[in-house]
Motif scaffolding. Structure first.
Motif, PDB file in Angstrom:
ATOM      1  N   HIS A 189      45.449 -28.563 -15.979  1.00  9.31           N
ATOM      2  CA  HIS A 189      44.177 -27.893 -16.245  1.00  9.31           C
ATOM      3  C   HIS A 189      44.459 -26.561 -16.910  1.00  9.31           C
ATOM      4  CE1 HIS A 189      41.982 -31.040 -14.273  1.00  9.31           C
ATOM      5  NE2 HIS A 189      42.937 -31.033 -13.351  1.00  9.31           N
ATOM      6  N   THR A 244      36.442 -36.540 -31.844  1.00  4.81           N
ATOM      7  CA  THR A 244      35.039 -36.581 -32.277  1.00  4.81           C
ATOM      8  C   THR A 244      34.937 -36.788 -33.782  1.00  4.81           C
ATOM      9  OG1 THR A 244      34.758 -34.902 -30.592  1.00  4.81           O
ATOM     10  CG2 THR A 244      32.821 -35.417 -31.911  1.00  4.81           C
ATOM     11  N   THR A 247      43.160 -32.772 -30.051  1.00  5.43           N
ATOM     12  CA  THR A 247      42.036 -32.052 -29.451  1.00  5.43           C
ATOM     13  C   THR A 247      40.818 -32.967 -29.344  1.00  5.43           C
ATOM     14  OG1 THR A 247      41.239 -31.347 -31.607  1.00  5.43           O
ATOM     15  CG2 THR A 247      42.810 -29.888 -30.502  1.00  5.43           C
ATOM     16  N   GLN A 248      39.857 -32.516 -28.563  1.00  2.00           N
ATOM     17  CA  GLN A 248      38.571 -33.214 -28.481  1.00  2.00           C
ATOM     18  C   GLN A 248      37.952 -33.318 -29.867  1.00  2.00           C
ATOM     19  OE1 GLN A 248      35.993 -34.219 -25.805  1.00  2.00           O
ATOM     20  NE2 GLN A 248      38.026 -35.007 -25.395  1.00  2.00           N
ATOM     21  N   SER A 251      41.162 -29.663 -19.781  1.00  3.85           N
ATOM     22  CA  SER A 251      41.907 -30.713 -19.078  1.00  3.85           C
ATOM     23  C   SER A 251      42.786 -31.457 -20.079  1.00  3.85           C
ATOM     24  CB  SER A 251      40.921 -31.673 -18.400  1.00  3.85           C
ATOM     25  OG  SER A 251      41.639 -32.621 -17.654  1.00  3.85           O
ATOM     26  N   THR A 268      48.567 -34.524 -15.638  1.00  2.00           N
ATOM     27  CA  THR A 268      47.405 -33.835 -16.198  1.00  2.00           C
ATOM     28  C   THR A 268      47.495 -32.368 -15.807  1.00  2.00           C
ATOM     29  OG1 THR A 268      46.036 -35.815 -16.106  1.00  2.00           O
ATOM     30  CG2 THR A 268      44.880 -33.723 -16.152  1.00  2.00           C
ATOM     31  N   GLU A 327      43.688 -33.509 -25.146  1.00  7.42           N
ATOM     32  CA  GLU A 327      42.589 -32.806 -24.497  1.00  7.42           C
ATOM     33  C   GLU A 327      41.526 -33.846 -24.135  1.00  7.42           C
ATOM     34  OE1 GLU A 327      40.239 -28.706 -25.548  1.00  7.42           O
ATOM     35  OE2 GLU A 327      40.205 -30.293 -27.039  1.00  7.42           O
ATOM     36  N   THR A 328      41.466 -34.238 -22.853  1.00  9.89           N
ATOM     37  CA  THR A 328      40.501 -35.277 -22.457  1.00  9.89           C
ATOM     38  C   THR A 328      39.109 -34.679 -22.293  1.00  9.89           C
ATOM     39  OG1 THR A 328      41.215 -34.983 -20.182  1.00  9.89           O
ATOM     40  CG2 THR A 328      42.164 -36.833 -21.385  1.00  9.89           C
ATOM     41  N   ARG A 329      39.045 -33.423 -21.882  1.00  9.60           N
ATOM     42  CA  ARG A 329      37.812 -32.624 -21.938  1.00  9.60           C
ATOM     43  C   ARG A 329      38.264 -31.167 -21.962  1.00  9.60           C
ATOM     44  NH1 ARG A 329      38.043 -34.298 -16.406  1.00  9.60           N
ATOM     45  NH2 ARG A 329      38.223 -32.431 -15.145  1.00  9.60           N
ATOM     46  N   PRO A 330      37.362 -30.244 -22.340  1.00  9.28           N
ATOM     47  CA  PRO A 330      37.829 -28.859 -22.452  1.00  9.28           C
ATOM     48  C   PRO A 330      38.497 -28.389 -21.162  1.00  9.28           C
ATOM     49  CG  PRO A 330      35.599 -29.083 -23.332  1.00  9.28           C
ATOM     50  CD  PRO A 330      35.947 -30.398 -22.694  1.00  9.28           C
ATOM     51  N   THR A 342      38.505 -42.929 -29.634  1.00 14.75           N
ATOM     52  CA  THR A 342      38.429 -42.860 -28.182  1.00 14.75           C
ATOM     53  C   THR A 342      39.838 -42.624 -27.655  1.00 14.75           C
ATOM     54  OG1 THR A 342      38.813 -45.220 -27.976  1.00 14.75           O
ATOM     55  CG2 THR A 342      36.519 -44.483 -28.073  1.00 14.75           C
ATOM     56  N   ASP A 343      39.905 -42.389 -26.373  1.00 18.11           N
ATOM     57  CA  ASP A 343      41.177 -42.145 -25.738  1.00 18.11           C
ATOM     58  C   ASP A 343      42.151 -43.320 -25.948  1.00 18.11           C
ATOM     59  OD1 ASP A 343      42.601 -40.259 -24.192  1.00 18.11           O
ATOM     60  OD2 ASP A 343      42.517 -41.692 -22.538  1.00 18.11           O
TER      61      ASP A 343
END
Ligand SMILES: [Mn+2]
Length: 323
Positions: free
Chosen positions: A303, A234, A229-230, A269, A301, A264-267, A239-240
């Motif tokens: 969504h 964090t 997850t993001q 996505s 990817t 999860e590259t951003r919420p 990092t990715d």
């Protein structure tokens, strides 16, 4: 292997020019970087003006390669005589470096992917080669180009990276023969292996720990997967790039035919990496979701939430398996 005459002609034509821009593909791997550096190194020794561009920053584990610090992320120059794609076959794979390439008078493609097009006035493309570095080694050998210790290290790093340390299905006798020659020329396999595969930052190791801690399998243990997850990224300051080899670790579990990593590259996505063994085709699955790749390694990817993405993609894999 490419015909000797073609390799000679290609190199002789290149030597007619004085200025070169070499483009690595985005999300660079060891092959695109090491191969481009080796060509640049040899051309510079011949007094040529050479610039290597990689839009994305060189990953830390490839910074040991000789001249790695000379790679630029962009150039405003549009005066190159030769523009060269290294380890890709279309300018859309090189991001903003495409503009410098397209402005060059002569276009060159050195690659080992299965060609989709015919990019380049000069082409050295061999889908039977384990790495672009193999094509370059053969180009040098056919033309009696001196391979010094720096160039041997760059090519060996590229070959080691693209074969996963001579473990992947693309590893063949040519790869071993060339590795032996590069070793004789001064490449140090142990240092190269360690630099590429055993130089993980601690945060990447901790992230791998989280991924392994949350492994899941379907009831029949045919598919194994994990999600990042993001929040994981964090909390660990990751990092990715730290997620890159995790899917291979998931695929190291005995039993399942398919391994998947969901990131999860951003919420909303989710980037998905699929690996298979036993001939199961994950490219077909990735294509269902607008992605693609190779039979044994593919990506896409989706969504959706992480949970939804996991459900959808695992269901699709199982559906293919049952059909
Ligand atoms: Mn490659």
């Amino acid at each position: 292997m490419m015909n000797q005459e073609n390799l000679k002609q290609a190199w002789q034509r290149l030597l007619e020019y004085g200025s070169f821009v070499l483009a690595c593909h985005v999300r660079p791997d060891g092959d695109t970087l090491g191969s481009a550096l080796a060509v640049a190194h040899v051309l510079r020794k011949l007094g040529k003006d050479v610039v290597v561009i990689c839009e994305d920053i060189v990953p830390d584990n490839y910074m040991f390669m000789p001249d790695a610090e000379t790679i630029l992320t962009s150039t405003d120059r549009r005066d190159f005589e030769v523009g060269m794609l290294v380890d890709s076959e279309a300018t859309k794979r090189v991001g903003s470096a495409a503009a410098a390439l397209e402005s060059a008078a002569v276009n060159v493609c050195i690659d080992h992917h299965v060609p989709n097009g015919e990019y380049g006035d000069i082409r050295a493309v061999d889908p039977g080669a384990s790495a672009t570095a193999v094509v370059i080694y053969e180009l040098f050998e056919a033309n009696n180009v001196e391979i010094d210790q720096e160039a041997a290290t760059q090519l060996m790093a590229a070959l080691v990276a693209d074969t996963g340390g001579f473990r992947f299905g693309n590893t063949n006798t040519r790869a071993f023969e060339i590795a032996a020659k590069l070793t004789a020329l001064g490449a140090d396999p142990s240092t190269i292996y360690r630099s590429i595969f055993e130089s993980k930052p601690i945060k990447a190791a901790l992230l791998l720990g989280r991924a392994l801690n949350s492994l899941e399998m379907d009831d029949h243990e045919r598919v194994i997967w994990s999600g990042i997850t993001q929040r994981d990224l964090t909390e660990l300051g990751s990092t990715d790039a730290d997620t890159d080899s995790i899917v291979n670790q998931i695929g190291a579990v005995k039993g399942p035919q398919v391994a998947i990593l969901f990131r999860e590259t951003r919420p909303g996505s989710i980037r998905i990496s699929l690996r298979s063994r036993g001939g199961y085709d994950v490219d077909r699955v990735a294509r269902v979701f607008g992605g693609g790749g190779h039979k044994a390694a593919a990506g896409c990817t989706v969504h959706a939430s992480l949970e939804e993405a996991e459900k959808m993609v695992v269901a699709e894999v199982l559906k293919w398996m049952e059909s």
